[in-house]
Design an enzyme around this catalytic site. Structure first.
Site, PDB file in Angstrom:
ATOM      1  N   ASP A 135      34.056  43.472  38.443  1.00 13.54           N
ATOM      2  CA  ASP A 135      34.365  42.660  37.266  1.00 13.54           C
ATOM      3  C   ASP A 135      33.805  43.382  36.037  1.00 13.54           C
ATOM      4  O   ASP A 135      32.587  43.417  35.836  1.00 13.54           O
ATOM      5  CB  ASP A 135      33.718  41.276  37.376  1.00 13.54           C
ATOM      6  CG  ASP A 135      34.264  40.435  38.519  1.00 13.54           C
ATOM      7  OD1 ASP A 135      34.818  41.002  39.476  1.00 13.54           O
ATOM      8  OD2 ASP A 135      34.109  39.195  38.458  1.00 13.54           O
ATOM      9  N   LYS A 198      39.793  37.676  33.694  1.00 17.73           N
ATOM     10  CA  LYS A 198      38.717  36.709  33.893  1.00 17.73           C
ATOM     11  C   LYS A 198      38.279  36.156  32.542  1.00 17.73           C
ATOM     12  O   LYS A 198      38.191  36.892  31.563  1.00 17.73           O
ATOM     13  CB  LYS A 198      37.554  37.403  34.619  1.00 17.73           C
ATOM     14  CG  LYS A 198      36.300  36.568  34.817  1.00 17.73           C
ATOM     15  CD  LYS A 198      35.273  37.376  35.615  1.00 17.73           C
ATOM     16  CE  LYS A 198      33.905  36.714  35.641  1.00 17.73           C
ATOM     17  NZ  LYS A 198      32.910  37.513  36.389  1.00 17.73           N
ATOM     18  N   LYS A 228      40.770  34.604  37.004  1.00 16.93           N
ATOM     19  CA  LYS A 228      39.470  34.087  37.418  1.00 16.93           C
ATOM     20  C   LYS A 228      38.861  33.274  36.282  1.00 16.93           C
ATOM     21  O   LYS A 228      38.618  33.798  35.197  1.00 16.93           O
ATOM     22  CB  LYS A 228      38.532  35.225  37.822  1.00 16.93           C
ATOM     23  CG  LYS A 228      37.143  34.758  38.268  1.00 16.93           C
ATOM     24  CD  LYS A 228      36.316  35.921  38.777  1.00 16.93           C
ATOM     25  CE  LYS A 228      34.866  35.525  39.043  1.00 16.93           C
ATOM     26  NZ  LYS A 228      34.056  36.665  39.522  1.00 16.93           N
TER      27      LYS A 228
END
Length: 264
Positions: A135, A198, A228
């Site tokens: 991430d 995300k 996400k």
């Protein structure tokens, strides 16, 4: 900015505290046409997360044991804890015979203003230590300046630093951005080779995940990338709202409490 009005930090969530997620309907009232969400189904969507700066080895081992017990999809830990988490998850799978949780980590975290070469090397080393998901935080200033090419370029560099099987998620810090910028950032992430976009690090004072941001992300990626939602999701109601808005992953630290709100 090019004729675009920036949303003030937290403007879409007037009653929330920084880092909190938007309120939502009950998980017992599903979106029309969607069956009631079940606990095991939601668990597989969760990245069970521990990114506190002072997290100890003991706490990471406890996180991994809990992840195995809950049946979550992944654990997400700091780069310094990747090797320990990967070893713990492998051991837990052997002992408990449960589905394997992936090991995710973060790069350029939490501010995003690391040099791109540092982000790429951080990702490479994390994968060598056992991470299968990364991430990365974009350079948020580039999003504020609408420099989408610079964002795409740094994502490409991180993507090229790890093998193709590694899942790359791109953190946009959406609480800082209007919908138009969220959509443009998602397009840059897709062009750069990411598999997910995300919402948030969960560390920025502007706030965490919001239904508004997830809906904008869903419009941008059209099912081609995963989404996400992360930052401030602490209840089953909030998790349900994010899923209904288009989230396909949830970054949670309160995973057990959230899952307790879903029927078996």
């Amino acid at each position: 900015m090019q004729g675009m009005t920036r949303v003030p930090a937290g403007a879409d969530r007037p009653a929330e505290q920084p880092g909190s997620a938007s309120p939502s309907p009950s998980p017992q009232e599903p979106t029309p046409g969607r069956p009631v969400l079940r606990r095991a189904e939601v668990a597989r969507m969760i990245d069970h997360t521990l990114l506190a700066p002072a997290a100890t080895d003991e706490e990471v081992l406890a996180l991994c044991a809990q992840a195995t017990r809950l049946g979550v999809g992944a654990v997400c830990v700091a780069p310094t804890h990747v090797y320990l988490a990967a070893a713990s998850i492998r051991r837990g799978d052997r002992d408990e015979r449960t589905p394997t949780a992936a090991v995710a980590t973060v790069v350029g975290f939490p501010h995003g203003n690391h040099l791109t070469v540092i982000k790429a090397e951080e990702a490479r080393r994390a994968v060598a230590d056992g991470a299968t998901e990364v991430d990365m935080v974009i350079d948020i200033a580039n999003a504020m300046d609408e420099n989408w090419q610079a964002i795409e370029t740094e994502i490409i560099e991180v993507r090229l630093s790890v093998p193709p099987h590694v899942i790359l998620k791109v953190i946009l810090e959406t609480a800082l951005l209007p919908d138009e910028s969220i959509i443009a950032a998602c397009r840059a992430a897709e062009a750069g080779g990411a598999e997910f976009v995300k919402t948030s690090t969960g560390f920025h004072p502007a706030g965490g995940a919001s239904v508004r941001a997830v809906r904008a992300m869903a419009r941008a990626v059209g099912g081609r990338l995963g989404i996400k939602a992360s930052g401030g999701i602490r209840t089953a109601d909030q998790a349900t709202a994010m899923i209904d808005a288009g989230a396909t992953r949830l970054g949670l630290s309160a995973s057990e409490d959230v899952l307790a709100g879903f029927p078996v």
